[in-house]
Design a protein around this motif. Structure first.
Motif, PDB file in Angstrom:
ATOM      1  N   CYS A   7       0.857  -1.178   0.000  1.00 16.96           N
ATOM      2  CA  CYS A   7       0.000   0.000   0.000  1.00 16.96           C
ATOM      3  C   CYS A   7       0.900   1.237   0.000  1.00 16.96           C
ATOM      4  O   CYS A   7       1.835   1.319   0.805  1.00 16.96           O
ATOM      5  CB  CYS A   7      -0.912   0.028   1.222  1.00 16.96           C
ATOM      6  SG  CYS A   7      -2.046  -1.377   1.320  1.00 16.96           S
ATOM      7  N   VAL A   8       0.612   2.171  -0.880  1.00 17.72           N
ATOM      8  CA  VAL A   8       1.429   3.384  -1.009  1.00 17.72           C
ATOM      9  C   VAL A   8       0.569   4.584  -0.634  1.00 17.72           C
ATOM     10  O   VAL A   8      -0.579   4.706  -1.075  1.00 17.72           O
ATOM     11  CB  VAL A   8       1.949   3.538  -2.454  1.00 17.72           C
ATOM     12  CG1 VAL A   8       2.805   4.799  -2.571  1.00 17.72           C
ATOM     13  CG2 VAL A   8       2.758   2.308  -2.864  1.00 17.72           C
ATOM     14  N   PHE A   9       1.143   5.464   0.202  1.00 14.70           N
ATOM     15  CA  PHE A   9       0.440   6.660   0.661  1.00 14.70           C
ATOM     16  C   PHE A   9       1.215   7.902   0.232  1.00 14.70           C
ATOM     17  O   PHE A   9       2.452   7.881   0.191  1.00 14.70           O
ATOM     18  CB  PHE A   9       0.290   6.637   2.185  1.00 14.70           C
ATOM     19  CG  PHE A   9      -0.520   5.480   2.686  1.00 14.70           C
ATOM     20  CD1 PHE A   9      -1.894   5.598   2.857  1.00 14.70           C
ATOM     21  CD2 PHE A   9       0.082   4.264   2.972  1.00 14.70           C
ATOM     22  CE1 PHE A   9      -2.644   4.530   3.314  1.00 14.70           C
ATOM     23  CE2 PHE A   9      -0.657   3.189   3.424  1.00 14.70           C
ATOM     24  CZ  PHE A   9      -2.032   3.317   3.594  1.00 14.70           C
ATOM     25  N   PRO A  10       0.510   8.990  -0.060  1.00 15.95           N
ATOM     26  CA  PRO A  10       1.192  10.216  -0.505  1.00 15.95           C
ATOM     27  C   PRO A  10       2.131  10.790   0.546  1.00 15.95           C
ATOM     28  O   PRO A  10       3.160  11.371   0.209  1.00 15.95           O
ATOM     29  CB  PRO A  10       0.037  11.185  -0.797  1.00 15.95           C
ATOM     30  CG  PRO A  10      -1.167  10.322  -0.994  1.00 15.95           C
ATOM     31  CD  PRO A  10      -0.957   9.134  -0.117  1.00 15.95           C
ATOM     32  N   SER A  11       1.787  10.631   1.826  1.00 15.78           N
ATOM     33  CA  SER A  11       2.609  11.197   2.892  1.00 15.78           C
ATOM     34  C   SER A  11       2.276  10.507   4.199  1.00 15.78           C
ATOM     35  O   SER A  11       1.336   9.711   4.284  1.00 15.78           O
ATOM     36  CB  SER A  11       2.356  12.700   3.026  1.00 15.78           C
ATOM     37  OG  SER A  11       1.061  12.930   3.568  1.00 15.78           O
ATOM     38  N   PRO A  17      -3.102   7.410  10.034  1.00 11.87           N
ATOM     39  CA  PRO A  17      -4.428   6.894  10.359  1.00 11.87           C
ATOM     40  C   PRO A  17      -4.671   5.490   9.812  1.00 11.87           C
ATOM     41  O   PRO A  17      -5.303   4.657  10.478  1.00 11.87           O
ATOM     42  CB  PRO A  17      -5.375   7.911   9.715  1.00 11.87           C
ATOM     43  CG  PRO A  17      -4.579   9.173   9.636  1.00 11.87           C
ATOM     44  CD  PRO A  17      -3.172   8.729   9.367  1.00 11.87           C
ATOM     45  N   ALA A  18      -4.169   5.210   8.601  1.00 10.88           N
ATOM     46  CA  ALA A  18      -4.352   3.879   8.022  1.00 10.88           C
ATOM     47  C   ALA A  18      -3.611   2.831   8.850  1.00 10.88           C
ATOM     48  O   ALA A  18      -4.126   1.729   9.082  1.00 10.88           O
ATOM     49  CB  ALA A  18      -3.862   3.864   6.581  1.00 10.88           C
ATOM     50  N   LEU A  19      -2.407   3.172   9.301  1.00  6.28           N
ATOM     51  CA  LEU A  19      -1.634   2.262  10.139  1.00  6.28           C
ATOM     52  C   LEU A  19      -2.371   1.965  11.438  1.00  6.28           C
ATOM     53  O   LEU A  19      -2.498   0.800  11.847  1.00  6.28           O
ATOM     54  CB  LEU A  19      -0.261   2.867  10.429  1.00  6.28           C
ATOM     55  CG  LEU A  19       0.610   2.141  11.459  1.00  6.28           C
ATOM     56  CD1 LEU A  19       0.924   0.729  11.013  1.00  6.28           C
ATOM     57  CD2 LEU A  19       1.901   2.941  11.717  1.00  6.28           C
ATOM     58  N   LEU A  49       5.034   8.035  14.867  1.00  5.89           N
ATOM     59  CA  LEU A  49       3.868   7.773  14.031  1.00  5.89           C
ATOM     60  C   LEU A  49       2.775   7.074  14.833  1.00  5.89           C
ATOM     61  O   LEU A  49       1.606   7.487  14.829  1.00  5.89           O
ATOM     62  CB  LEU A  49       4.285   6.923  12.833  1.00  5.89           C
ATOM     63  CG  LEU A  49       3.312   6.831  11.660  1.00  5.89           C
ATOM     64  CD1 LEU A  49       3.052   8.190  11.044  1.00  5.89           C
ATOM     65  CD2 LEU A  49       3.872   5.871  10.605  1.00  5.89           C
ATOM     66  N   LEU A  50       3.140   6.023  15.548  1.00  4.41           N
ATOM     67  CA  LEU A  50       2.157   5.301  16.356  1.00  4.41           C
ATOM     68  C   LEU A  50       1.685   6.144  17.542  1.00  4.41           C
ATOM     69  O   LEU A  50       0.506   6.133  17.888  1.00  4.41           O
ATOM     70  CB  LEU A  50       2.749   3.985  16.856  1.00  4.41           C
ATOM     71  CG  LEU A  50       2.892   2.882  15.804  1.00  4.41           C
ATOM     72  CD1 LEU A  50       3.722   1.731  16.357  1.00  4.41           C
ATOM     73  CD2 LEU A  50       1.528   2.365  15.362  1.00  4.41           C
ATOM     74  N   GLY A 204      10.263   7.801   3.647  1.00  2.00           N
ATOM     75  CA  GLY A 204      11.480   8.540   3.322  1.00  2.00           C
ATOM     76  C   GLY A 204      12.074   8.149   1.979  1.00  2.00           C
ATOM     77  O   GLY A 204      12.104   6.971   1.611  1.00  2.00           O
ATOM     78  N   GLU A 205      12.556   9.141   1.249  1.00  2.00           N
ATOM     79  CA  GLU A 205      13.140   8.917  -0.069  1.00  2.00           C
ATOM     80  C   GLU A 205      14.372   8.024  -0.011  1.00  2.00           C
ATOM     81  O   GLU A 205      14.659   7.282  -0.948  1.00  2.00           O
ATOM     82  CB  GLU A 205      13.506  10.251  -0.712  1.00  2.00           C
ATOM     83  CG  GLU A 205      12.311  11.121  -1.078  1.00  2.00           C
ATOM     84  CD  GLU A 205      12.732  12.401  -1.767  1.00  2.00           C
ATOM     85  OE1 GLU A 205      13.938  12.526  -2.093  1.00  2.00           O
ATOM     86  OE2 GLU A 205      11.871  13.255  -1.980  1.00  2.00           O
TER      87      GLU A 205
END
Length: 217
Positions: A7-11, A17-19, A49-50, A204-205
């Protein structure tokens, strides 16, 4: 074995929230089926994040069965052998940022003893895992939340390191980590592979190239 999903997210704003929704759903499933939710987490950017999203997600649905913190068992996929007060301590960061907001019983938070030698800390951590997973040849976590480093490592299992060949220990010491601090304990591949679900959260890139290579296998 189920096929991996990507799953890929824009940011991180959309990822967080998805996590949290995913984690709570897995917790609800585990509690419903087995009476508890055994999860192990990694450090790095995952901590913030969590900590930012999981309590908020639970607050939005206070009756969510996955937010029954008394049924959670929390472990750490790897840990640095430093005092809990150190900014390098994964457990210490989770205590400050997340565990101060949710009420997982302290005796169900599986932490290393940083005052021991790295070998003793690994042995004691493995002993504690076996106590909490009685009767299992291998402790089986419901969910592992893992990261990936720019070099492709996960936990403290680094490319070409001898610990990648470890088959007898479920938790191993490492004294020559290529990434500081050098002394750590880590779950081994047999324990990681025994989990019911493994979730890699990568941001991260700098990790894009290694993720692209790994996704081809």
């Amino acid at each position: 074995m189920a096929a991996p999903r990507v799953c890929v997210f824009p940011s991180a704003r959309e990822l967080g929230p998805a996590l949290s929704s995913f984690v709570l759903a897995e917790a609800a499933r585990a509690v419903s089926q087995r009476g508890r939710f055994a999860v192990a987490v990694s450090g790095g950017s995952l901590v913030s994040l969590l900590a930012a999203e999981l309590p908020e997600a639970a607050a939005r649905e206070p009756e969510h069965p996955g937010a029954n913190w008394s049924r959670w068992v929390l472990g750490f996929c790897d840990e640095r052998l430093v005092p809990f007060e150190s900014p390098d301590s994964t457990c210490g960061l989770y205590r400050k940022q997340l565990l101060s907001k949710i009420s997982i019983p302290n005796n169900y938070v599986i932490a290393i003893n940083p005052t021991l030698s790295v070998e003793e800390a690994a042995d004691k951590y493995a002993e504690r895992l076996r106590e909490l997973f009685p009767g299992d040849n291998l402790p089986v976590f419901d969910l592992l939340i893992l990261g990936i480093g720019p070099d492709g490592h996960t936990c403290s299992l680094f490319p070409d390191h001898p610990l990648l060949q470890e088959q007898s220990k479920i938790v191993a010491p490492i004294s020559d980590s290529p990434k500081p601090p050098p002394k750590r304990i880590t779950m081994t591949l047999p324990l990681l592979n025994a989990a019911r679900c493994a979730l890699f959260v990568v941001t991260g890139e700098g990790k894009a190239a290694v993720l692209k290579v790994r996704s081809c296998f």
